[in-house]
Every structure is written in C-alpha cells, then in structure tokens.
Write a protein that holds these residues in place. Structure first.
Motif, mmCIF file in Angstrom:
data_model
loop_
_atom_site.group_PDB
_atom_site.id
_atom_site.type_symbol
_atom_site.label_atom_id
_atom_site.label_comp_id
_atom_site.label_asym_id
_atom_site.label_seq_id
_atom_site.Cartn_x
_atom_site.Cartn_y
_atom_site.Cartn_z
ATOM 1 N N UNK A 52 3.718 0.954 -2.108
ATOM 2 C CA UNK A 52 4.507 0.764 -3.321
ATOM 3 C C UNK A 52 3.883 -0.195 -4.316
ATOM 4 N N UNK A 53 2.990 -1.046 -3.821
ATOM 5 C CA UNK A 53 2.330 -2.001 -4.722
ATOM 6 C C UNK A 53 1.477 -1.287 -5.780
ATOM 7 N N UNK A 54 1.148 -0.029 -5.533
ATOM 8 C CA UNK A 54 0.374 0.739 -6.515
ATOM 9 C C UNK A 54 1.135 0.933 -7.826
ATOM 10 N N UNK A 55 2.428 0.643 -7.831
ATOM 11 C CA UNK A 55 3.195 0.713 -9.076
ATOM 12 C C UNK A 55 2.609 -0.247 -10.113
ATOM 13 N N UNK A 56 2.038 -1.319 -9.640
ATOM 14 C CA UNK A 56 1.393 -2.295 -10.528
ATOM 15 C C UNK A 56 0.300 -1.624 -11.357
ATOM 16 N N UNK A 57 -0.504 -0.781 -10.715
ATOM 17 C CA UNK A 57 -1.604 -0.130 -11.424
ATOM 18 C C UNK A 57 -1.096 0.940 -12.375
ATOM 19 N N UNK A 58 -0.036 1.612 -11.968
ATOM 20 C CA UNK A 58 0.539 2.626 -12.853
ATOM 21 C C UNK A 58 1.054 1.947 -14.116
ATOM 22 N N UNK A 59 1.721 0.835 -13.954
ATOM 23 C CA UNK A 59 2.283 0.137 -15.112
ATOM 24 C C UNK A 59 1.198 -0.493 -15.991
ATOM 25 N N UNK A 60 0.207 -1.118 -15.362
ATOM 26 C CA UNK A 60 -0.777 -1.885 -16.127
ATOM 27 C C UNK A 60 -1.992 -1.089 -16.601
ATOM 28 N N UNK A 64 -0.265 6.341 -19.787
ATOM 29 C CA UNK A 64 0.208 7.701 -20.053
ATOM 30 C C UNK A 64 1.216 8.183 -18.999
ATOM 31 N N UNK A 65 1.337 7.460 -17.900
ATOM 32 C CA UNK A 65 2.278 7.824 -16.839
ATOM 33 C C UNK A 65 3.568 7.030 -17.050
ATOM 34 N N UNK A 66 4.662 7.751 -17.210
ATOM 35 C CA UNK A 66 5.960 7.106 -17.420
ATOM 36 C C UNK A 66 6.596 6.822 -16.053
ATOM 37 N N UNK A 67 6.894 5.576 -15.809
ATOM 38 C CA UNK A 67 7.529 5.199 -14.552
ATOM 39 C C UNK A 67 9.009 5.557 -14.636
ATOM 40 N N UNK A 68 9.446 6.403 -13.729
ATOM 41 C CA UNK A 68 10.853 6.812 -13.711
ATOM 42 C C UNK A 68 11.546 6.249 -12.472
ATOM 43 N N UNK A 69 12.822 6.569 -12.344
ATOM 44 C CA UNK A 69 13.626 6.032 -11.236
ATOM 45 C C UNK A 69 13.047 6.445 -9.883
ATOM 46 N N UNK A 70 12.636 7.689 -9.758
ATOM 47 C CA UNK A 70 12.112 8.182 -8.480
ATOM 48 C C UNK A 70 10.849 7.429 -8.068
ATOM 49 N N UNK A 86 8.768 -2.645 -12.109
ATOM 50 C CA UNK A 86 9.689 -1.619 -12.599
ATOM 51 C C UNK A 86 10.111 -1.987 -14.021
ATOM 52 N N UNK A 87 9.944 -1.070 -14.967
ATOM 53 C CA UNK A 87 10.367 -1.365 -16.345
ATOM 54 C C UNK A 87 11.876 -1.672 -16.412
#
Length: 183
Positions: A52-60, A64-70, A86-87
């Motif tokens: 789940x820590x990979x969310x950091x890379x998606x956000x930063x 172009x990838x929109x972080x959604x609830x899922x 999480x936004x």
C-alpha cells in the motif's frame, strides 16, 4: 539479473519491459514500482495490492493517475500509513476507520466521528486508550475493562468515583496506589 535483484529493473531499457516483467519485479520488491515511467491504472492496482505504500508514488510521481476510493482502500488495507497519501477529497470516515483498526496510533492524527467504533476498539484492545484524547468519555467501557485489567487505570489522568468502585470491588489492592478522591 532481475531474479536476483529486482531493483535492477531501473537499468533495463523501457522498450524491453512488459507488464509481466514489472509484475515479476514488483512481487519480489514492491518499491520498484517507483521506477515505472507511465503505469496503467491496472498496474497501479497491482502495485498497491503488493504494498500500500506505493500510493505515495502514485500521488507524487504519476499525476495522470487519479487516486480513487478503491485505490485508497487497497493501499490502507496493506499499509495503514498509506492514509497519509490519500487525497482529502477521497479520505472519509470509512478509510480512517480502516487505518485506525489496523494501527490505533492513527487516532492521534485522525479523529473518528463514530464513537461506537472507538468503544469497539477499546474493548478489543484496551491499550488503545493511550491514543484517545478524552478517555473519560468512555468511562463505562474503562470500568468494564478494569474488572479484568486494572492496569488500564494508568492511562487515565482522572480517577472517577465509578472507577474507584470497580477497583474497590474487584482489585482493592490497587486502591493504595491511587490518591484519595479529595486530593
């Protein structure tokens, strides 16, 4: 080469890298996800399922990838600290509750509106009390816990009459360590 050290993927030319190779490396070392140039949404989900820590890379890195609830739910399920990435427009009570159930120390950073959840957490794990701002709000739960676990009293700044009653009934030996009511 990649079998022995998946981080070496960063040295391989992108034209040779397929999603299967990326998955192979991410499975072995989830942090290599940060080396991807333009991951698909499916690859992001795969990386979050691994860590789940990979969310950091998606956000930063991957704007172009929109972080959604899922995505947020999967990330926090695997790594409660992912809640920090999480936004705000996605973060809700359910995600906070998920993170706090996995790691109660998040009660210090994220407040829950649902007091029943905090009561449940306290009953499941009495040491959660040390992360609660106002433990006396849950005096009834604390008194029930004290019947079997009187040491929980150390986390209370104030000892109420109800708590004294429980101690005197079930653990009178503890009363000698507690200041008198009018002190």
């Amino acid at each position: 080469l990649l079998i022995e050290d998946p981080t070496m993927i960063s040295l391989v030319k992108s034209k040779y890298l397929t999603d299967d190779i990326w998955k192979f490396c991410i499975e072995r070392e989830p942090s290599v996800f940060k080396y991807m140039i333009d991951p698909s949404v499916d690859m992001c989900f795969y990386a979050l399922e691994q860590d789940g820590h990979n969310l950091k890379y998606i956000r930063n890195r991957f704007k172009n990838i929109k972080i959604d609830y899922r995505m947020a739910y999967i990330a926090i399920s695997n790594c409660p600290k992912a809640i920090y990435y999480v936004p705000r427009n996605v973060l809700d009570e359910g995600l906070k509750e998920l993170a706090i159930k996995k790691d109660p120390s998040f009660l210090m950073s994220f407040k829950l509106e649902n007091e029943d959840t905090i009561r449940e957490l306290l009953e499941e794990n009495p040491t959660v009390i040390k992360y609660i701002d106002d433990p006396l709000k849950y005096e009834d739960v604390i008194c029930r816990i004290m019947v079997d676990n009187p040491n929980i009293i150390v986390y209370c700044n104030t000892i109420t009459d109800s708590m004294r009653e429980v101690l005197s009934k079930y653990h009178p030996e503890y009363l000698s360590f507690i200041p008198a009511a009018n002190s």
